[in-house]
Design a protein around this motif. Structure first.
Motif, PDB file in Angstrom:
ATOM      1  N   GLY A   1       0.829  -1.209   0.000  1.00  0.00           N
ATOM      2  CA  GLY A   1       0.000   0.000   0.000  1.00  0.00           C
ATOM      3  C   GLY A   1       0.860   1.254   0.000  1.00  0.00           C
ATOM      4  N   GLY A   2       1.887   1.268   0.831  1.00  0.00           N
ATOM      5  CA  GLY A   2       2.807   2.398   0.857  1.00  0.00           C
ATOM      6  C   GLY A   2       3.547   2.564  -0.458  1.00  0.00           C
ATOM      7  N   ASN A   3       3.927   1.448  -1.063  1.00  0.00           N
ATOM      8  CA  ASN A   3       4.631   1.515  -2.349  1.00  0.00           C
ATOM      9  C   ASN A   3       3.745   2.096  -3.442  1.00  0.00           C
ATOM     10  N   LEU A   4       2.472   1.722  -3.459  1.00  0.00           N
ATOM     11  CA  LEU A   4       1.550   2.279  -4.450  1.00  0.00           C
ATOM     12  C   LEU A   4       1.437   3.792  -4.292  1.00  0.00           C
ATOM     13  N   GLY A   5       1.328   4.241  -3.056  1.00  0.00           N
ATOM     14  CA  GLY A   5       1.266   5.675  -2.799  1.00  0.00           C
ATOM     15  C   GLY A   5       2.548   6.382  -3.185  1.00  0.00           C
ATOM     16  N   ALA A   6       3.677   5.740  -2.915  1.00  0.00           N
ATOM     17  CA  ALA A   6       4.970   6.340  -3.272  1.00  0.00           C
ATOM     18  C   ALA A   6       5.118   6.465  -4.789  1.00  0.00           C
ATOM     19  N   ILE A   7       4.653   5.468  -5.520  1.00  0.00           N
ATOM     20  CA  ILE A   7       4.722   5.517  -6.988  1.00  0.00           C
ATOM     21  C   ILE A   7       3.923   6.703  -7.513  1.00  0.00           C
ATOM     22  N   LEU A   8       2.680   6.816  -7.058  1.00  0.00           N
ATOM     23  CA  LEU A   8       1.827   7.902  -7.544  1.00  0.00           C
ATOM     24  C   LEU A   8       2.364   9.260  -7.106  1.00  0.00           C
ATOM     25  N   SER A   9       2.818   9.368  -5.861  1.00  0.00           N
ATOM     26  CA  SER A   9       3.366  10.634  -5.373  1.00  0.00           C
ATOM     27  C   SER A   9       4.568  11.071  -6.205  1.00  0.00           C
ATOM     28  N   SER A  10       5.430  10.132  -6.520  1.00  0.00           N
ATOM     29  CA  SER A  10       6.611  10.453  -7.329  1.00  0.00           C
ATOM     30  C   SER A  10       6.214  10.932  -8.716  1.00  0.00           C
ATOM     31  N   ARG A  11       5.246  10.264  -9.299  1.00  0.00           N
ATOM     32  CA  ARG A  11       4.795  10.669 -10.631  1.00  0.00           C
ATOM     33  C   ARG A  11       4.147  12.055 -10.605  1.00  0.00           C
ATOM     34  N   LEU A  12       3.335  12.321  -9.576  1.00  0.00           N
ATOM     35  CA  LEU A  12       2.709  13.633  -9.458  1.00  0.00           C
ATOM     36  C   LEU A  12       3.752  14.730  -9.213  1.00  0.00           C
ATOM     37  N   SER A  13       4.707  14.453  -8.337  1.00  0.00           N
ATOM     38  CA  SER A  13       5.761  15.432  -8.051  1.00  0.00           C
ATOM     39  C   SER A  13       6.551  15.765  -9.305  1.00  0.00           C
ATOM     40  N   THR A  14       6.877  14.744 -10.077  1.00  0.00           N
ATOM     41  CA  THR A  14       7.624  14.966 -11.315  1.00  0.00           C
ATOM     42  C   THR A  14       6.823  15.836 -12.272  1.00  0.00           C
ATOM     43  N   ARG A  15       5.540  15.555 -12.395  1.00  0.00           N
ATOM     44  CA  ARG A  15       4.703  16.347 -13.301  1.00  0.00           C
ATOM     45  C   ARG A  15       4.576  17.793 -12.818  1.00  0.00           C
ATOM     46  N   PHE A  16       4.525  18.013 -11.496  1.00  0.00           N
ATOM     47  CA  PHE A  16       4.496  19.380 -10.978  1.00  0.00           C
ATOM     48  C   PHE A  16       5.808  20.102 -11.308  1.00  0.00           C
ATOM     49  N   HIS A  17       6.933  19.413 -11.075  1.00  0.00           N
ATOM     50  CA  HIS A  17       8.234  20.024 -11.353  1.00  0.00           C
ATOM     51  C   HIS A  17       8.396  20.357 -12.837  1.00  0.00           C
ATOM     52  N   LEU A  18       7.866  19.510 -13.683  1.00  0.00           N
ATOM     53  CA  LEU A  18       7.964  19.751 -15.122  1.00  0.00           C
ATOM     54  C   LEU A  18       6.918  20.743 -15.621  1.00  0.00           C
ATOM     55  N   GLY A  19       5.949  21.068 -14.777  1.00  0.00           N
ATOM     56  CA  GLY A  19       4.897  22.000 -15.162  1.00  0.00           C
ATOM     57  C   GLY A  19       3.885  21.398 -16.117  1.00  0.00           C
ATOM     58  N   THR A  20       3.723  20.076 -16.053  1.00  0.00           N
ATOM     59  CA  THR A  20       2.809  19.409 -16.987  1.00  0.00           C
ATOM     60  C   THR A  20       1.472  19.039 -16.357  1.00  0.00           C
ATOM     61  N   THR A  21       1.228  19.460 -15.100  1.00  0.00           N
ATOM     62  CA  THR A  21      -0.065  19.185 -14.482  1.00  0.00           C
ATOM     63  C   THR A  21      -0.444  20.302 -13.520  1.00  0.00           C
ATOM     64  N   GLU A  22      -1.730  20.487 -13.361  1.00  0.00           N
ATOM     65  CA  GLU A  22      -2.275  21.393 -12.350  1.00  0.00           C
ATOM     66  C   GLU A  22      -3.455  20.712 -11.660  1.00  0.00           C
ATOM     67  N   LEU A  23      -3.481  19.401 -11.700  1.00  0.00           N
ATOM     68  CA  LEU A  23      -4.555  18.594 -11.120  1.00  0.00           C
ATOM     69  C   LEU A  23      -5.908  18.936 -11.728  1.00  0.00           C
ATOM     70  N   ASP A  24      -5.924  19.050 -13.018  1.00  0.00           N
ATOM     71  CA  ASP A  24      -7.155  19.304 -13.764  1.00  0.00           C
ATOM     72  C   ASP A  24      -7.904  17.974 -13.920  1.00  0.00           C
ATOM     73  N   PRO A  25      -9.185  17.920 -13.520  1.00  0.00           N
ATOM     74  CA  PRO A  25      -9.936  16.663 -13.632  1.00  0.00           C
ATOM     75  C   PRO A  25     -10.068  16.150 -15.071  1.00  0.00           C
ATOM     76  N   ARG A  26      -9.802  17.001 -16.056  1.00  0.00           N
ATOM     77  CA  ARG A  26      -9.878  16.573 -17.455  1.00  0.00           C
ATOM     78  C   ARG A  26      -8.551  16.019 -17.978  1.00  0.00           C
ATOM     79  N   ASP A  27      -7.541  15.973 -17.111  1.00  0.00           N
ATOM     80  CA  ASP A  27      -6.205  15.515 -17.509  1.00  0.00           C
ATOM     81  C   ASP A  27      -6.201  13.989 -17.654  1.00  0.00           C
ATOM     82  N   ARG A  28      -6.130  13.511 -18.882  1.00  0.00           N
ATOM     83  CA  ARG A  28      -6.178  12.061 -19.138  1.00  0.00           C
ATOM     84  C   ARG A  28      -4.972  11.331 -18.572  1.00  0.00           C
ATOM     85  N   ILE A  29      -3.815  11.958 -18.610  1.00  0.00           N
ATOM     86  CA  ILE A  29      -2.608  11.306 -18.088  1.00  0.00           C
ATOM     87  C   ILE A  29      -2.732  11.110 -16.583  1.00  0.00           C
TER      88      ILE A  29
END
Length: 195
Positions: free
Chosen positions: A65-93
């Protein structure tokens, strides 16, 4: 180390004092919260002695369970750093990442039930496969939901507070999932198995 183009107060600045100042109080609070998981485990000692195979499932349940959360957190953090997400509900990725976490959770926790069933036969602590699968999937998918919610909350909250999400998300998500994972697993096991 400073990321090129980053201002002195931005997320791109590496400053050990800021990291320690942010993380130390957070880790103290999270350590206290994790005590709840230990107390829950201790209170379930009788059930875990009666059904020894559950004690074997506990570390995998909590760790995955912790690993699943860590995977998603890492992916979200990377997307924030790259400026490719703003947590838009229409974001397919974004939804593809969430779907991947749930698909991975279903696979892992089904595998855990299968492994626990055969290990239970081997060590002389068998439980019906349906019971193990029910416990594993309900607990595991509940933990996956919690991991997703806290991954989003910790990443977005850190980002909005000007704290590097890479410093905070994984400790927050893994500790919270450990606590809720333990409580949910013990609760579901108590409901499914006769005591």
């Amino acid at each position: 180390m400073v990321v090129p183009g980053a201002s002195a107060g931005s997320l791109g600045t590496w400053n050990w004092r800021r990291i320690v100042g942010t993380m130390f109080p957070l880790l103290v609070v999270l350590s206290i919260i994790v005590l709840w998981a230990g107390i829950t485990l201790e209170n379930a000692e009788e059930m875990l002695e009666q059904y020894a195979i559950l004690a074997v499932m506990v570390p995998t349940m909590v760790d995955m369970g912790g690993n699943l959360g860590a995977i998603l957190s890492s992916r979200l953090s990377t997307r924030f750093h790259l400026g490719t997400t703003e947590l838009d509900p229409r974001d397919r990725i974004l939804w593809a990442n969430v779907g991947a976490i749930f698909a991975l959770a279903a696979t892992i926790f089904t595998g855990l039930a299968i492994g626990a069933y055969y290990l239970g036969i081997l060590i002389g602590s068998p439980l019906p496969f349906v019971s193990l699968l029910t416990i594993s999937l309900i607990s595991g998918m509940s933990v996956a939901v919690i991991a997703v919610v806290f991954s989003f909350a910790a990443t977005y909250g850190s980002y909005r507070l000007g704290i590097d999400p890479d410093d905070t998300t994984i400790p927050i998500v893994t500790n919270v999932v450990d606590v809720f994972g333990m409580v949910i697993f013990i609760g579901v096991s108590a409901l499914v198995l006769p005591l």
